[in-house]
Motif scaffolding. Sequence first.
Motif, PDB file in Angstrom:
ATOM      1  N   THR A  31       0.830  -1.198   0.000  1.00 48.38           N
ATOM      2  CA  THR A  31       0.000   0.000   0.000  1.00 48.38           C
ATOM      3  C   THR A  31       0.869   1.255   0.000  1.00 48.38           C
ATOM      4  O   THR A  31       1.971   1.272   0.565  1.00 48.38           O
ATOM      5  CB  THR A  31      -0.945   0.045   1.223  1.00 48.38           C
ATOM      6  OG1 THR A  31      -0.191   0.281   2.414  1.00 48.38           O
ATOM      7  CG2 THR A  31      -1.726  -1.243   1.353  1.00 48.38           C
ATOM      8  N   ARG A  33       0.488   5.500   0.602  1.00 48.64           N
ATOM      9  CA  ARG A  33      -0.293   6.678   0.974  1.00 48.64           C
ATOM     10  C   ARG A  33       0.585   7.907   0.891  1.00 48.64           C
ATOM     11  O   ARG A  33       1.719   7.894   1.362  1.00 48.64           O
ATOM     12  CB  ARG A  33      -0.880   6.516   2.385  1.00 48.64           C
ATOM     13  CG  ARG A  33      -1.563   7.780   2.896  1.00 48.64           C
ATOM     14  CD  ARG A  33      -2.452   7.504   4.107  1.00 48.64           C
ATOM     15  NE  ARG A  33      -1.778   6.897   5.225  1.00 48.64           N
ATOM     16  CZ  ARG A  33      -1.057   7.567   6.145  1.00 48.64           C
ATOM     17  NH1 ARG A  33      -0.892   8.885   6.031  1.00 48.64           N
ATOM     18  NH2 ARG A  33      -0.486   6.931   7.155  1.00 48.64           N
ATOM     19  N   GLU A  44      -6.943   3.011   5.133  1.00 47.93           N
ATOM     20  CA  GLU A  44      -5.725   2.263   5.417  1.00 47.93           C
ATOM     21  C   GLU A  44      -5.910   1.395   6.661  1.00 47.93           C
ATOM     22  O   GLU A  44      -5.540   0.216   6.679  1.00 47.93           O
ATOM     23  CB  GLU A  44      -4.569   3.236   5.612  1.00 47.93           C
ATOM     24  CG  GLU A  44      -3.225   2.578   5.888  1.00 47.93           C
ATOM     25  CD  GLU A  44      -2.142   3.620   6.095  1.00 47.93           C
ATOM     26  OE1 GLU A  44      -1.131   3.566   5.383  1.00 47.93           O
ATOM     27  OE2 GLU A  44      -2.312   4.487   6.977  1.00 47.93           O
ATOM     28  N   ASN A  60       3.404  -1.321   4.135  1.00 49.27           N
ATOM     29  CA  ASN A  60       2.915   0.061   4.070  1.00 49.27           C
ATOM     30  C   ASN A  60       4.035   1.021   3.712  1.00 49.27           C
ATOM     31  O   ASN A  60       5.131   0.928   4.254  1.00 49.27           O
ATOM     32  CB  ASN A  60       2.334   0.502   5.429  1.00 49.27           C
ATOM     33  CG  ASN A  60       1.151  -0.349   5.844  1.00 49.27           C
ATOM     34  OD1 ASN A  60       1.318  -1.289   6.589  1.00 49.27           O
ATOM     35  ND2 ASN A  60      -0.012   0.007   5.369  1.00 49.27           N
TER      36      ASN A  60
END
Length: 275
Positions: A31, A33, A44, A60
């Motif tokens: 992921t 962000r 999330e 992440n």
Amino acid sequence: MIIDIKDYYDKLIKKLNKDISSLGFTPKLSTIRVGEDPAAISYEKSILREAKKLNIGVKNKVFEKNTTKKEIEKYLAQENKSDANGILIFSPMQVDFDQKIIFNKIDADKDVDGLSLKNFNKIFSDQDYINLPTTATAALNFLRDNFDLASKNILLINRSLIIGKPLAMMLLNEDATVTIAHSKTSDVKNMMKDFDIIISAIGKARYFQNVELKNDALVVDLGISQKDDKYYGDFCRKDFIDSSIKYLPAIGGIGRLNACFILRNTYMNGVKNDK
């Protein structure tokens, strides 16, 4: 009548858990962000929560607000070549360039949220709808699993690439008759009384109140917006409590399934690529 999606959610999680536990590997999701947008952070957290239930590994990466396009592209290129089975970029990205540039650089075989236009043609050929926009996919799966869609007249109030357009094609594939309405459509409220199913995703808090609907209609609310520090759907929930009309609310509705379908796509990509 308010529809409770909990039983459907529980069955979906149970099936995914069973399928994933039978694998000889642990599916992996990467992921990304950019910034501290509250909606992105909330999503999330839901991804991490559901991934833990399903034993899916999550890597992440968080970039600071207004990180350069070049730096994000460099990291994404690395993840495209990694052993991750899925890549998810949280939206909105807090950047000073068009975020679609980044979305379209996601490897199509790892694009679990269907943000890249490369995957759009799957709507025409793949009824498993893997790596397509998850709100549309989750809505379609819930409707297909719980209602007979063939010959139904459906009013879809949204024409975006992440909900309206893909969902319209998916519903057509189920032999429904679909009418799309949008911001330039005149008198949408008056149209509703003629449809079996109304799906709305306009994002205007309680915009539709006391509208005339068919007695046995189904209303699926996909629009979530904030007003006075509270979140609401496009419809007013209280209008349906003692009604024969079935209402799937925006809060606690299809949105609850989105993380599941992100992780389902991650798992399916792993099965497809056998790694």
